[in-house]
Write an enzyme that holds these catalytic residues in place. Structure first.
Site, mmCIF file in Angstrom:
data_model
loop_
_atom_site.group_PDB
_atom_site.id
_atom_site.type_symbol
_atom_site.label_atom_id
_atom_site.label_comp_id
_atom_site.label_asym_id
_atom_site.label_seq_id
_atom_site.Cartn_x
_atom_site.Cartn_y
_atom_site.Cartn_z
ATOM 1 N N GLU A 179 -3.585 -2.512 -14.850
ATOM 2 C CA GLU A 179 -3.190 -3.744 -14.135
ATOM 3 C C GLU A 179 -4.350 -4.702 -13.899
ATOM 4 O OE1 GLU A 179 -1.225 -2.419 -10.542
ATOM 5 O OE2 GLU A 179 0.674 -2.243 -11.591
ATOM 6 N N GLU A 373 4.778 1.845 -16.290
ATOM 7 C CA GLU A 373 5.074 2.102 -14.874
ATOM 8 C C GLU A 373 6.361 1.379 -14.508
ATOM 9 O OE1 GLU A 373 2.146 1.291 -11.826
ATOM 10 O OE2 GLU A 373 0.513 1.963 -13.121
HETATM 11 P P1 P53 Z 1 2.188 1.848 -4.594
HETATM 12 C C1 P53 Z 1 0.948 -3.390 -5.917
HETATM 13 C C2 P53 Z 1 1.862 -4.121 -6.618
HETATM 14 C C3 P53 Z 1 2.171 -3.777 -7.925
HETATM 15 C C4 P53 Z 1 1.540 -2.704 -8.514
HETATM 16 O O1 P53 Z 1 2.200 1.065 -5.983
HETATM 17 C C5 P53 Z 1 0.621 -1.987 -7.822
HETATM 18 C C6 P53 Z 1 0.294 -2.327 -6.525
HETATM 19 C C7 P53 Z 1 -0.726 -1.553 -5.772
HETATM 20 O O2 P53 Z 1 -0.181 -1.130 -4.601
HETATM 21 O O3 P53 Z 1 -0.040 -0.966 -8.380
HETATM 22 C C8 P53 Z 1 0.548 -0.099 -9.314
HETATM 23 O O4 P53 Z 1 1.515 3.133 -4.873
HETATM 24 C C9 P53 Z 1 -0.541 0.855 -9.707
HETATM 25 C C10 P53 Z 1 -0.333 2.249 -9.230
HETATM 26 C C11 P53 Z 1 0.490 2.251 -7.950
HETATM 27 C C12 P53 Z 1 1.851 1.662 -8.272
HETATM 28 O O5 P53 Z 1 1.719 0.364 -8.772
HETATM 29 O O6 P53 Z 1 1.412 0.972 -3.679
HETATM 30 O O7 P53 Z 1 -0.853 0.840 -11.068
HETATM 31 O O8 P53 Z 1 -1.581 2.879 -9.116
HETATM 32 O O9 P53 Z 1 0.607 3.492 -7.378
HETATM 33 C C13 P53 Z 1 2.788 1.648 -7.102
HETATM 34 O O10 P53 Z 1 3.598 2.012 -4.202
#
Ligand code: P53
Length: 476
Positions: A179, A373
């Protein structure tokens, strides 16, 4: 008949700093997240590390995480039981180079990943490797200023070269930085940046991102020199930004906001900064410091494919007064879309947005896409008999997969789909365990209590059927 290729890469995704634990074992150096607490207490240091780090929090969730470091074998066995064709995981940079600036790697760190690769091979699961997933060594952040310092490019290349040499025969798909656009939202974990209130924040973030872009291109060169079959991808925190209304100012504002996320991928996919970047940098007070040859490096080594995360679409207004209503404290702020429901963490749920986003990205770059993801972070309840009925998660995933398939029907080439946090892990944004994404439940709470026992949720059996039918059977 399903539209997906028979070798479509179904699987899940995790990141070292959110699963491994063993934060100081076998020579590992500190990760950025090793100094971040969980829950409300995380916000201050996450967004303002200069003020908040190194305080004496009673609990740091990454120190043990879910102990994948010791339980990887049984966890991978469970992934295999679901039928995974691929596992996206990251290698912990500070496990391989504890401080980041050493010349030789930590052999004990590599030995751990050797075993993970062996186990995956045993089950016929293809590894998809993220080289840098929010995991610049803390030492580089503290002593060098993280990615703002050009030296970090060299340290990253040392590290990446070790991985390419050791694992090219086992890995086809690599992702350089997770990201990359998140450096603009969470610069501490995105780029090891500790920005002071008095600093020119934009200058630091975009300069650091420029260094990440150069590092990614040079890593691509090295990877191809070592093995021309290596495929290198960029990684975008995606999610189309919609205009808040049909007012032309709203449409323009949404376009600008979209460019804020696409700018780095424009560079990585097309090999040059886009035309709009000059004006954008000017407006932001940014003057990129480029070295001679940088433009050629970017031009010569673009990525092979575009990987991205998708959780939600976003909404933007052209009216600054209205934009003040964006959800505060969330890394990805958005206005509330009245047509969408939201999770307990305020992430709006928009399956059609995935189809829109996939089409936009492909229209823009014409390179294969990889969804690395996607998923729903929610609170799960364990029944007295141990079962976990996560119908809401199954619904979320099923609806997103249906739209993913629509996008493939629209003509978008797609390599695979790895859902986020296929086993419950520590949340990156909030540091909580309570925000769960997994098909596999892990008995651990926000305060580090619990047995770490794994159990299969209802979604486990559902995803197994999805994979087995190659996406044809999404019913629940
Ligand atoms: P969590 C924010 C918004 C979009 C993606 O996020 C993000 C984040 C960071 O918070 O990160 C990605 O765990 C990232 C992962 C993360 C996942 O989204 O805050 O690549 O490491 O865990 C989900 O719910």
């Amino acid at each position: 008949m399903t539209i997906l290729n028979k070798d479509f890469l179904w699987g899940g995704a995790i990141a070292a700093n959110q699963v491994e634990g063993a934060y100081n074992k076998d020579g590992k150096g500190l990760s950025l997240v090793d100094l971040l607490p969980a829950g409300e207490a995380r916000k201050e240091p996450l967004f303002n590390p200069v003020k908040g780090l190194k305080q004496d929090f009673d609990f740091y969730p990454s120190h043990e995480s879910i102990d994948f470091y010791h339980q990887y074998e049984s966890d991978i066995k469970l992934f295999a039981e679901m039928g995974f064709k691929a596992l996206r995981f990251s290698i912990s940079w500070p496990r391989i180079f504890p401080n980041g600036d050493e010349s030789l790697p930590n052999e004990a760190g590599l030995a751990f990943y050797d075993k993970v690769f062996d186990t995956l091979e045993h089950y016929g699961i293809e590894p998809i490797i993220t080289i840098n997933h929010f995991d610049t060594p803390y030492y580089l952040a503290e002593h060098y200023g993280g990615w703002y310092n050009r030296k970090t490019v060299d340290y990253f290349l040392n590290y990446a070269t070790v991985l390419f040499k050791r694992y090219s025969h086992r890995v086809k798909y690599w992702i350089t930085h997770n990201e990359i656009n998140m450096i603009l939202h969470i610069p501490y974990i995105g780029g090891g940046l500790m920005i002071k209130d008095t600093d020119n924040k934009n200058q630091i973030m975009y300069q650091a991102a420029h260094h990440q872009l150069i590092a990614s291109s040079l890593a691509t060169k090295i990877a191809k020199d070592i093995d021309p079959t290596n495929q290198i991808g960029c990684m975008l925190a995606a999610g189309e930004v919609y205009p808040n209304s049909n007012h032309p100012d709203d449409v323009m504002a949404a376009l600008s906001k979209n460019r804020e996320q696409y700018i780095f991928i424009d560079v990585q996919a097309r090999g040059e900064y886009p035309a709009y970047s000059d004006r954008m940098f000017n407006d932001l007070g940014v003057t990129l410091q480029k070295e001679i040859g940088d433009d050629e490096i970017l031009k010569q080594y673009p990525v092979d494919y575009i990987s991205f995360s998708y959780y939600s679409s976003r909404l933007e207004s052209g009216d600054p007064e209205i934009n003040k209503n964006k959800a505060a404290g969330n890394a990805f702020a958005s206005l509330k879309n009245p047509h969408l429901e939201a999770s307990n963490w305020g992430w709006q749920i928009d399956p059609v947005g995935l189809r829109v986003t996939m089409n936009q990205i492909y229209d823009r770059y014409q390179k294969p896409l990889f969804i690395v993801e996607n998923g729903l972070g929610e609170i799960d309840e364990v029944e007295t008999d141990g079962t976990i009925h996560d119908t809401y998660r199954i619904k979320y995933l099923s609806e997103h997969l249906a739209q993913m398939i629509e996008a493939v029907k629209d003509g978008v080439p797609l390599i695979g789909y790895t859902s986020w946090g296929c086993i419950d892990i520590v949340s990156a944004g909030s540091g909580e365990m309570k925000k769960r994404y997994g098909f596999i439940y892990v008995d651990r709470d926000n305060h580090g209590q619990g047995t770490l026992k794994r159990s299969r949720k209802d979604s486990f059996y559902w995803y197994q059927k999805v994979i087995q039918s190659n996406g044809e059977n999404l019913t629940y």
